[in-house]
Scaffold this active site. Structure first.
Site, PDB file in Angstrom:
ATOM      1  N   GLU A  54       0.871  -1.222  -0.048  1.00 29.45           N
ATOM      2  CA  GLU A  54      -0.113  -0.111   0.010  1.00 29.45           C
ATOM      3  C   GLU A  54       0.830   0.981   0.255  1.00 29.45           C
ATOM      4  O   GLU A  54       1.709   1.292   0.625  1.00 29.45           O
ATOM      5  CB  GLU A  54      -0.920  -0.136   1.268  1.00 29.45           C
ATOM      6  CG  GLU A  54      -1.768   1.147   1.347  1.00 29.45           C
ATOM      7  CD  GLU A  54      -2.710   1.143   2.665  1.00 29.45           C
ATOM      8  OE1 GLU A  54      -3.770   1.666   2.334  1.00 29.45           O
ATOM      9  OE2 GLU A  54      -2.296   0.491   3.378  1.00 29.45           O
ATOM     10  N   LYS A 139      -9.924   1.734  -2.505  1.00 31.41           N
ATOM     11  CA  LYS A 139     -10.051   1.171  -1.217  1.00 31.41           C
ATOM     12  C   LYS A 139     -11.373   1.389  -0.771  1.00 31.41           C
ATOM     13  O   LYS A 139     -11.966   2.561  -0.921  1.00 31.41           O
ATOM     14  CB  LYS A 139      -9.108   1.867  -0.174  1.00 31.41           C
ATOM     15  CG  LYS A 139      -8.925   1.337   1.299  1.00 31.41           C
ATOM     16  CD  LYS A 139      -7.848   1.891   1.835  1.00 31.41           C
ATOM     17  CE  LYS A 139      -7.592   1.355   3.374  1.00 31.41           C
ATOM     18  NZ  LYS A 139      -6.385   2.183   4.064  1.00 31.41           N
ATOM     19  N   CYS A 180      -5.758  -3.028   2.705  1.00 31.03           N
ATOM     20  CA  CYS A 180      -5.439  -2.746   4.375  1.00 31.03           C
ATOM     21  C   CYS A 180      -6.799  -2.889   5.002  1.00 31.03           C
ATOM     22  O   CYS A 180      -6.890  -3.961   5.142  1.00 31.03           O
ATOM     23  CB  CYS A 180      -4.797  -1.340   4.167  1.00 31.03           C
ATOM     24  SG  CYS A 180      -3.987  -1.076   5.885  1.00 31.03           S
TER      25      CYS A 180
END
Length: 303
Positions: A54, A139, A180
């Site tokens: 990331e 995301k 994440c």
């Protein structure tokens, strides 16, 4: 549930990259590490899939996202010419995928919206061995937390959330992508597994509070719940940076056994992804056929 039997055995490489404040240096170093990863190691064949962490091209932090953001302009289902991309990171990663002949999951970068220039996303980009940009993942779940006395972080101060789940079809099988904080939500992995994914891959940057608590736990949880492989790829830890990444990039098998794990420093780790292990886990512990959708809903039904 769709079967993962169409997948093939392959080697996967995770690059735990040391990220600096120089985008140019980060891009150059990423390409160097991709070349190294593509060589494999003594125990693993040359990888078919390589993963970056990331925010691999920028420091991780709300105050950095706007300065490092790049416009990509990718639209699913439309032809995208990577050589003409406005994104320097896309052009570099496309060239790296083509050079190494691998599927490349390019970690994530801050992405600027094409229309609303003030809107930013945390976006992963995925490339074919021919260097084509085949998908992006924005995301979905933004990292907004407040752990008193330890850490406060609000991605939503700078970023907008994505609105779609992402799965890519490769020549070694279908792979699901999250970033994440997405790993904390079980639904995307459940849906991906039921749609035939052999693995979920999460570029991520947990910190020194959440990392020791939940990084491994979540990887193993997503794996055992869905009987798939799970990979978590972190930046290397830099205690001189504003944000201290946990590191410990790892790959977990369908029985939640750790196959490989990095430490906190820059490293490359490899693992073998064997779809036969997915089928074995599902045969021996057949939760996939024992689910009671007459009692509770199938979250993948409408996906």
């Amino acid at each position: 549930m769709s079967s993962a039997t169409n997948a093939k055995l392959f080697s996967l490489a995770l690059i735990q990259l040391q990220v600096t404040q120089s985008k140019a240096n980060n891009l150059t170093h990423a390409r160097e590490m991709i070349r190294r990863a593509a060589e494999g190691d003594a125990q693993h064949a040359q990888p078919r899939v390589i993963v970056l962490p990331e925010c691999f091209n920028s420091p991780y932090g709300v105050k950095y996202f706007d300065d490092y953001a790049e416009t990509i302009g990718f639209v699913h289902g439309e032809k995208y010419v990577t050589q003409n991309s406005p994104s320097q990171s896309v052009r570099e990663l496309s060239a790296a995928a083509k050079e190494t002949g691998t599927w490349l999951i390019g970690g994530s970068i801050p992405e600027r919206d094409v229309v609303d220039k003030k809107k930013l996303y945390n976006t992963a980009t995925m490339y074919s061995p021919e260097g084509e940009l085949v998908a992006i993942h924005r995301k979905v779940h933004l990292f907004d937390i407040d752990v008193p006395g330890k850490i406060i972080f609000k991605e939503s101060d700078a970023l907008s959330p994505g609105t779609e789940m992402t799965m890519i079809d490769t020549d070694v099988g279908r792979i699901g992508i999250g970033i994440c904080y997405d790993v904390r939500f079980p639904e995307p992995a459940m849906i991906a597994a039921r749609k035939g994914c052999v693995a979920m891959i999460y570029p991520g940057a947990f910190n020194l509070t959440t990392g020791p608590l939940h990084w491994e736990l979540l990887a193993r949880g997503r794996a055992v719940d869905n009987q798939i492989y799970v990979a978590m790829c972190s930046p290397a830890r830099d205690l001189s940076a504003d944000y201290h990444a946990w590191g410990h990039s790892m790959v977990v098998d369908p029985l939640a056994v750790k196959l490989t794990e990095a430490g906190e420093n820059e490293a490359i780790v490899w693992a073998t992804i064997d779809p036969a292990e997915v089928e074995s886990a599902r045969k021996n512990i057949p939760v996939t056929s024992q689910r009671r959708f007459d009692v509770y809903p199938d979250v993948s039904a409408a996906a």
